[in-house]
Design a protein around this motif. Structure first.
Motif, PDB file in Angstrom:
ATOM      1  N   ALA A   1      49.524  -3.495  -3.109  1.00  0.00           N
ATOM      2  CA  ALA A   1      49.274  -4.666  -3.950  1.00  0.00           C
ATOM      3  C   ALA A   1      48.528  -4.265  -5.212  1.00  0.00           C
ATOM      4  CB  ALA A   1      48.487  -5.721  -3.177  1.00  0.00           C
ATOM      5  N   THR A   2      47.555  -3.381  -5.056  1.00  0.00           N
ATOM      6  CA  THR A   2      46.797  -2.898  -6.208  1.00  0.00           C
ATOM      7  C   THR A   2      47.690  -2.095  -7.146  1.00  0.00           C
ATOM      8  OG1 THR A   2      44.776  -2.800  -4.881  1.00  0.00           O
ATOM      9  CG2 THR A   2      44.811  -1.514  -6.915  1.00  0.00           C
ATOM     10  N   TRP A   3      48.531  -1.217  -6.573  1.00  0.00           N
ATOM     11  CA  TRP A   3      49.455  -0.431  -7.396  1.00  0.00           C
ATOM     12  C   TRP A   3      50.380  -1.349  -8.200  1.00  0.00           C
ATOM     13  CZ3 TRP A   3      50.512   4.781  -8.375  1.00  0.00           C
ATOM     14  CH2 TRP A   3      51.734   5.038  -9.009  1.00  0.00           C
ATOM     15  N   ASN A   4      50.998  -2.316  -7.527  1.00  0.00           N
ATOM     16  CA  ASN A   4      51.976  -3.157  -8.203  1.00  0.00           C
ATOM     17  C   ASN A   4      51.351  -4.189  -9.121  1.00  0.00           C
ATOM     18  OD1 ASN A   4      54.355  -1.985  -7.501  1.00  0.00           O
ATOM     19  ND2 ASN A   4      54.838  -3.367  -5.822  1.00  0.00           N
ATOM     20  N   ALA A   5      50.032  -4.376  -9.024  1.00  0.00           N
ATOM     21  CA  ALA A   5      49.369  -5.262  -9.979  1.00  0.00           C
ATOM     22  C   ALA A   5      49.580  -4.776 -11.401  1.00  0.00           C
ATOM     23  CB  ALA A   5      47.875  -5.344  -9.669  1.00  0.00           C
ATOM     24  N   SER A   6      49.765  -3.474 -11.555  1.00  0.00           N
ATOM     25  CA  SER A   6      50.078  -2.926 -12.879  1.00  0.00           C
ATOM     26  C   SER A   6      51.537  -2.485 -12.969  1.00  0.00           C
ATOM     27  CB  SER A   6      49.164  -1.737 -13.203  1.00  0.00           C
ATOM     28  OG  SER A   6      49.320  -0.711 -12.235  1.00  0.00           O
ATOM     29  N   ALA A   7      52.049  -1.898 -11.893  1.00  0.00           N
ATOM     30  CA  ALA A   7      53.400  -1.331 -11.954  1.00  0.00           C
ATOM     31  C   ALA A   7      54.478  -2.389 -12.106  1.00  0.00           C
ATOM     32  CB  ALA A   7      53.670  -0.484 -10.705  1.00  0.00           C
ATOM     33  N   LEU A   8      54.250  -3.607 -11.620  1.00  0.00           N
ATOM     34  CA  LEU A   8      55.253  -4.672 -11.766  1.00  0.00           C
ATOM     35  C   LEU A   8      55.394  -5.137 -13.211  1.00  0.00           C
ATOM     36  CD1 LEU A   8      54.748  -6.910  -8.589  1.00  0.00           C
ATOM     37  CD2 LEU A   8      56.632  -5.349  -9.107  1.00  0.00           C
ATOM     38  N   LEU A   9      54.479  -4.685 -14.064  1.00  0.00           N
ATOM     39  CA  LEU A   9      54.571  -5.020 -15.484  1.00  0.00           C
ATOM     40  C   LEU A   9      55.495  -4.066 -16.234  1.00  0.00           C
ATOM     41  CD1 LEU A   9      50.780  -5.737 -16.160  1.00  0.00           C
ATOM     42  CD2 LEU A   9      52.578  -7.380 -15.569  1.00  0.00           C
ATOM     43  N   THR A  10      56.061  -3.091 -15.547  1.00  0.00           N
ATOM     44  CA  THR A  10      56.894  -2.083 -16.185  1.00  0.00           C
ATOM     45  C   THR A  10      58.195  -2.657 -16.736  1.00  0.00           C
ATOM     46  OG1 THR A  10      58.053   0.008 -15.841  1.00  0.00           O
ATOM     47  CG2 THR A  10      57.970  -1.487 -13.981  1.00  0.00           C
ATOM     48  N   GLU A  11      58.683  -2.045 -17.790  1.00  0.00           N
ATOM     49  CA  GLU A  11      59.972  -2.421 -18.353  1.00  0.00           C
ATOM     50  C   GLU A  11      61.133  -1.881 -17.506  1.00  0.00           C
ATOM     51  OE1 GLU A  11      59.956  -0.947 -22.328  1.00  0.00           O
ATOM     52  OE2 GLU A  11      58.431  -2.374 -23.027  1.00  0.00           O
TER      53      GLU A  11
END
Length: 270
Positions: free
Chosen positions: A241-251
Motif C-alpha cells: 500500500a505504501t509502495w503504490n501510494a506513489s507508484a500508482l501515480l506513474t504514467e
C-alpha cells in the motif's frame, strides 16, 4: 557502469544485461577477485537504467563449481589470537554473504541460466536469483557437509523457501547430485531445457519479454514478493500500500492501457 572485469563478462542490449562468470578453465569457480567483481556488477546493474533484466550464466560448460579451493584456504585467519581470529572469520563470511545478497537486493529481475556444474557456492548464488532455469545436463550439489562444514552464504536460508524444508534438508545432508530434470520436478528451477543451447535461447527470450514491460512495475513486484517472504501478511499488505501510494501515480498505467487498446508494445521510461 564499468564492463572492465577480469573474471566476468558483461553485455547490455535491448534492456537485457547478460552477466557471465568467465573462468571456464576453472569451471567458473569463485575466486576472491570474482567475489569482488560480482558485487560490483550487481550494484552497478541495479543502478544502470539501460539494464532492466539480468541474465546470469557461466561461460563454457559449467555454471559454477563453487568456491575456489585456494580462496577457501585463505579465508581462515592465521597468526591471530583465537578470539580475534574468530571475529575476523565472521566478518569475512558476512562479506561473502553480502556479495550474493546483492543479486536478491538488486531491483531488477535476475534470471539464472544453469548448465553443467552448479555446486556449493554456485548453488548459493543461484538461489539468490529471482528465477532459475536449467538444461538437462545440469548438476546441482549442495556440497558443504561432504567438505566438513555447514553452508554459510545463503543456500540454507533460501533453499527451504524454494523447495520446502524436507527437500532442502535431504539435499544438504546427503550432498547428492540433482539433475536439471529433477531440479524442475523439485521446483528448484522454473523449467528444464533439453540442451544448453535451448536454455540460452529460451532464457534470453524470456528476459527480452520482461525487459519490454514497465520497469517500475517489475521493481515494485520484486520488492513486494521479497518483503512478503520475510514478513507477515499484514506487514506485506502495508508495504505494498505504501509502495503504490506513489507508484500508482506513474504514467506507465496509462501507457499500458493505450498499448493494449492499440495492440502494440508499450513504451516505458527506464
Amino acid at each position: 557502469m564499468t564492463t572492465d572485469f577480469s573474471t566476468l563478462a558483461l553485455t547490455v542490449q535491448d534492456g537485457v544485461a547478460e552477466l557471465r562468470l568467465n573462468r571456464p578453465d576453472r569451471a567458473n569457480a569463485l575466486s576472491g577477485e570474482m567475489w569482488r567483481e560480482l558485487r560490483e556488477a550487481a550494484r552497478g546493474l541495479d543502478a544502470d537504467p539501460e539494464a532492466r533484466v539480468i541474465v546470469l550464466r557461466g561461460n563454457g560448460k559449467h555454471f559454477c563449481a563453487g568456491i575456489d579451493l585456494a580462496m577457501l584456504a585463505e579465508l581462515r585467519p592465521t597468526e591471530m589470537e583465537p578470539g580475534r581470529a574468530g571475529e575476523e572469520l565472521r566478518r569475512r563470511v558476512l562479506d561473502l554473504q553480502d556479495t550474493l545478497s546483492w543479486f536478491e537486493k538488486c531491483r531488477k529481475p535476475v534470471l539464472a541460466a544453469i548448465s553443467g556444474a552448479c555446486i556449493g557456492a554456485g548453488l548459493d548464488l543461484a538461489v539468490a536469483c529471482d528465477l532459475r532455469y536449467a538444461s538437462a545436463d545440469a548438476q546441482f550439489v549442495l556440497k558443504e557437509v561432504d567438505m566438513g562444514l555447514a553452508a554459510d552464504v545463503g543456500v540454507l536460508q533460501r533453499l527451504p523457501r524454494i523447495v520446502g524444508e524436507g527437500v532442502a534438508r535431504e539435499l544438504a545432508y546427503t550432498c547428492r547430485a540433482v539433475s536439471g530434470t529433477e531440479a524442475a520436478e523439485l521446483r528448484l528451477v522454473n523449467r528444464c531445457y533439453d540442451s544448453p543451447a535451448e536454455l540460452h535461447k529460451g532464457v534470453l527470450e524470456l528476459a527480452r519479454e520482461l525487459a519490454a514491460k514497465s520497469p517500475l512495475a517489475l521493481r515494485g513486484t520484486k520488492h513486494a514478493i521479497t518483503y512478503a517472504r520475510d514478513h507477515s501478511i499484514s506487514d506485506g499488505l502495508d508495504q505494498i500500500a505504501t509502495w503504490n501510494a506513489s507508484a500508482l501515480l506513474t504514467e506507465d498505467i496509462g501507457e499500458s492501457l493505450l498499448a493494449f487498446q492499440q495492440k502494440r508494445q508499450g513504451k516505458f521510461a527506464d
